[in-house]
Design a protein around this motif. Structure first.
Motif, PDB file in Angstrom:
ATOM      1  N   LYS A  99       0.852  -1.190   0.000  1.00  0.00           N
ATOM      2  CA  LYS A  99       0.000   0.000   0.000  1.00  0.00           C
ATOM      3  C   LYS A  99       0.883   1.233   0.000  1.00  0.00           C
ATOM      4  N   ASP A 100       0.910   1.910  -1.130  1.00  0.00           N
ATOM      5  CA  ASP A 100       1.752   3.094  -1.296  1.00  0.00           C
ATOM      6  C   ASP A 100       0.894   4.329  -1.038  1.00  0.00           C
ATOM      7  N   GLU A 101       1.154   4.995   0.057  1.00  0.00           N
ATOM      8  CA  GLU A 101       0.329   6.152   0.426  1.00  0.00           C
ATOM      9  C   GLU A 101       0.471   7.309  -0.552  1.00  0.00           C
ATOM     10  N   ARG A 102       1.548   7.309  -1.322  1.00  0.00           N
ATOM     11  CA  ARG A 102       1.698   8.371  -2.324  1.00  0.00           C
ATOM     12  C   ARG A 102       0.867   8.102  -3.565  1.00  0.00           C
ATOM     13  N   ASN A 103       0.480   6.830  -3.743  1.00  0.00           N
ATOM     14  CA  ASN A 103      -0.345   6.435  -4.898  1.00  0.00           C
ATOM     15  C   ASN A 103      -1.480   5.543  -4.403  1.00  0.00           C
ATOM     16  N   PRO A 104      -2.398   6.102  -3.612  1.00  0.00           N
ATOM     17  CA  PRO A 104      -3.392   5.274  -2.915  1.00  0.00           C
ATOM     18  C   PRO A 104      -4.366   4.549  -3.827  1.00  0.00           C
ATOM     19  N   THR A 105      -4.534   4.990  -5.065  1.00  0.00           N
ATOM     20  CA  THR A 105      -5.488   4.344  -5.970  1.00  0.00           C
ATOM     21  C   THR A 105      -4.825   3.303  -6.864  1.00  0.00           C
ATOM     22  N   GLU A 106      -3.518   3.096  -6.698  1.00  0.00           N
ATOM     23  CA  GLU A 106      -2.786   2.177  -7.563  1.00  0.00           C
ATOM     24  C   GLU A 106      -2.316   0.941  -6.800  1.00  0.00           C
ATOM     25  N   GLU A 107      -2.218  -0.165  -7.511  1.00  0.00           N
ATOM     26  CA  GLU A 107      -1.641  -1.380  -6.947  1.00  0.00           C
ATOM     27  C   GLU A 107      -0.124  -1.314  -7.122  1.00  0.00           C
ATOM     28  N   ARG A 108       0.583  -1.251  -6.013  1.00  0.00           N
ATOM     29  CA  ARG A 108       2.040  -1.178  -6.053  1.00  0.00           C
ATOM     30  C   ARG A 108       2.643  -2.396  -5.371  1.00  0.00           C
ATOM     31  N   TYR A 109       3.904  -2.693  -5.739  1.00  0.00           N
ATOM     32  CA  TYR A 109       4.525  -3.935  -5.299  1.00  0.00           C
ATOM     33  C   TYR A 109       5.975  -3.720  -4.873  1.00  0.00           C
ATOM     34  N   LEU A 110       6.414  -4.578  -3.932  1.00  0.00           N
ATOM     35  CA  LEU A 110       7.806  -4.612  -3.498  1.00  0.00           C
ATOM     36  C   LEU A 110       8.440  -5.933  -3.891  1.00  0.00           C
ATOM     37  N   ILE A 111       9.672  -5.855  -4.375  1.00  0.00           N
ATOM     38  CA  ILE A 111      10.479  -7.039  -4.695  1.00  0.00           C
ATOM     39  C   ILE A 111      11.595  -7.119  -3.658  1.00  0.00           C
ATOM     40  N   LYS A 112      11.799  -8.285  -3.102  1.00  0.00           N
ATOM     41  CA  LYS A 112      12.873  -8.478  -2.133  1.00  0.00           C
ATOM     42  C   LYS A 112      13.777  -9.601  -2.628  1.00  0.00           C
ATOM     43  N   LEU A 113      15.065  -9.365  -2.552  1.00  0.00           N
ATOM     44  CA  LEU A 113      16.039 -10.304  -3.110  1.00  0.00           C
ATOM     45  C   LEU A 113      17.089 -10.611  -2.059  1.00  0.00           C
ATOM     46  N   GLN A 114      17.384 -11.884  -1.871  1.00  0.00           N
ATOM     47  CA  GLN A 114      18.445 -12.315  -0.973  1.00  0.00           C
ATOM     48  C   GLN A 114      19.382 -13.235  -1.733  1.00  0.00           C
ATOM     49  N   LEU A 115      20.677 -12.965  -1.665  1.00  0.00           N
ATOM     50  CA  LEU A 115      21.701 -13.759  -2.340  1.00  0.00           C
ATOM     51  C   LEU A 115      22.724 -14.216  -1.312  1.00  0.00           C
ATOM     52  N   ALA A 116      23.016 -15.511  -1.304  1.00  0.00           N
ATOM     53  CA  ALA A 116      24.008 -16.065  -0.386  1.00  0.00           C
ATOM     54  C   ALA A 116      24.465 -17.407  -0.934  1.00  0.00           C
ATOM     55  N   THR A 117      25.385 -18.052  -0.222  1.00  0.00           N
ATOM     56  CA  THR A 117      25.682 -19.437  -0.559  1.00  0.00           C
ATOM     57  C   THR A 117      24.456 -20.274  -0.188  1.00  0.00           C
ATOM     58  N   PRO A 118      24.271 -21.453  -0.795  1.00  0.00           N
ATOM     59  CA  PRO A 118      23.023 -22.209  -0.586  1.00  0.00           C
ATOM     60  C   PRO A 118      22.713 -22.455   0.891  1.00  0.00           C
ATOM     61  N   TRP A 119      21.479 -22.159   1.259  1.00  0.00           N
ATOM     62  CA  TRP A 119      21.028 -22.383   2.632  1.00  0.00           C
ATOM     63  C   TRP A 119      19.700 -23.137   2.693  1.00  0.00           C
ATOM     64  N   VAL A 120      18.990 -23.268   1.585  1.00  0.00           N
ATOM     65  CA  VAL A 120      17.732 -24.001   1.532  1.00  0.00           C
ATOM     66  C   VAL A 120      17.946 -25.240   0.686  1.00  0.00           C
ATOM     67  N   SER A 121      17.520 -26.385   1.184  1.00  0.00           N
ATOM     68  CA  SER A 121      17.702 -27.630   0.433  1.00  0.00           C
ATOM     69  C   SER A 121      16.805 -27.653  -0.791  1.00  0.00           C
ATOM     70  N   GLN A 122      17.260 -28.359  -1.823  1.00  0.00           N
ATOM     71  CA  GLN A 122      16.488 -28.468  -3.032  1.00  0.00           C
ATOM     72  C   GLN A 122      15.365 -29.489  -2.893  1.00  0.00           C
TER      73      GLN A 122
END
Length: 205
Positions: free
Chosen positions: A182-205
């Motif tokens: 919810k972007d208060e500067r654009n209250p009538t628009e659908e806005r999105y956040l992208i989050k990225l984490q990079l590391a050596t493998p920590w989650v099993s496949q």
């Protein structure tokens, strides 16, 4: 601090991302902006000298991190698995007690994005990974993002969003998360956040 930022940063780090992004800016995905150019595991000073963004020194004997104070993009300079992100306003790099680069967490955008722009960023990153030999993992639970009606509906759902994991051999792992915001500067628009984490493998496949 752990060698990588745990998944709980999705909650705890969200307020930091929001604070960083709630500054007026123009969306430009790839520019000649400052960049952080690195390889995981390399000496912190090597990364500092190579990068055009300003980065403070590591703290000897500590597991900690540094916030990149200017809008900057990430360039992973691995010859096989390298990729480049758009500029990020929220961007942290961590180091271990040997003063080596250990992980990255960032939001590869400078303000909350519309869904079409969000998908452009996400799909471009996935295509870079795919071309570089990364493979999606945990696909039965967290499949790669796609521009489909089903994915759009899921991302629009404030209680769902999406997560995808990618792995590069035994060297790197990425977690990418997208949530409606919810972007208060654009209250009538659908806005999105992208989050990225990079590391050596920590989650099993």
């Amino acid at each position: 601090m752990n060698r990588f930022w745990p998944i709980s940063w999705q909650r705890g780090g969200l307020s930091l991302i929001i604070a960083a992004l709630l500054v007026f800016g123009t969306v430009r995905l790839f520019t000649n902006a400052p960049e952080v150019a690195l390889i995981l595991g390399e000496p912190w000073e090597d990364m500092r000298q190579r990068s055009s963004a300003k980065i403070d020194p590591a703290i000897p004997g500590s597991y900690w991190g540094r916030v990149i104070t200017s809008d900057a993009r990430l360039r992973l300079i691995d010859l096989q698995y390298g990729f480049v992100t758009p500029r990020a306003r929220f961007f942290t790099v961590s180091f271990d007690d040997n003063e080596r680069v250990s992980s990255i967490r960032m939001s590869p955008q400078i303000e909350p994005l519309l869904l079409d722009d969000t998908l452009k960023v996400v799909l471009d990153l996935q295509e870079q990974w795919r071309k570089g030999g990364w493979i999606p993992i945990r696909v039965n639970y967290d499949p790669p993002f796609a521009d489909t009606p089903e994915w759009r509906a899921q991302l629009r759902n404030v209680n769902k969003g999406g997560t995808s994991y990618w792995q590069a051999g035994n060297k790197y792992q990425v977690m990418m998360v997208v949530n409606r915001f919810k972007d208060e500067r654009n209250p009538t628009e659908e806005r999105y956040l992208i989050k990225l984490q990079l590391a050596t493998p920590w989650v099993s496949q």
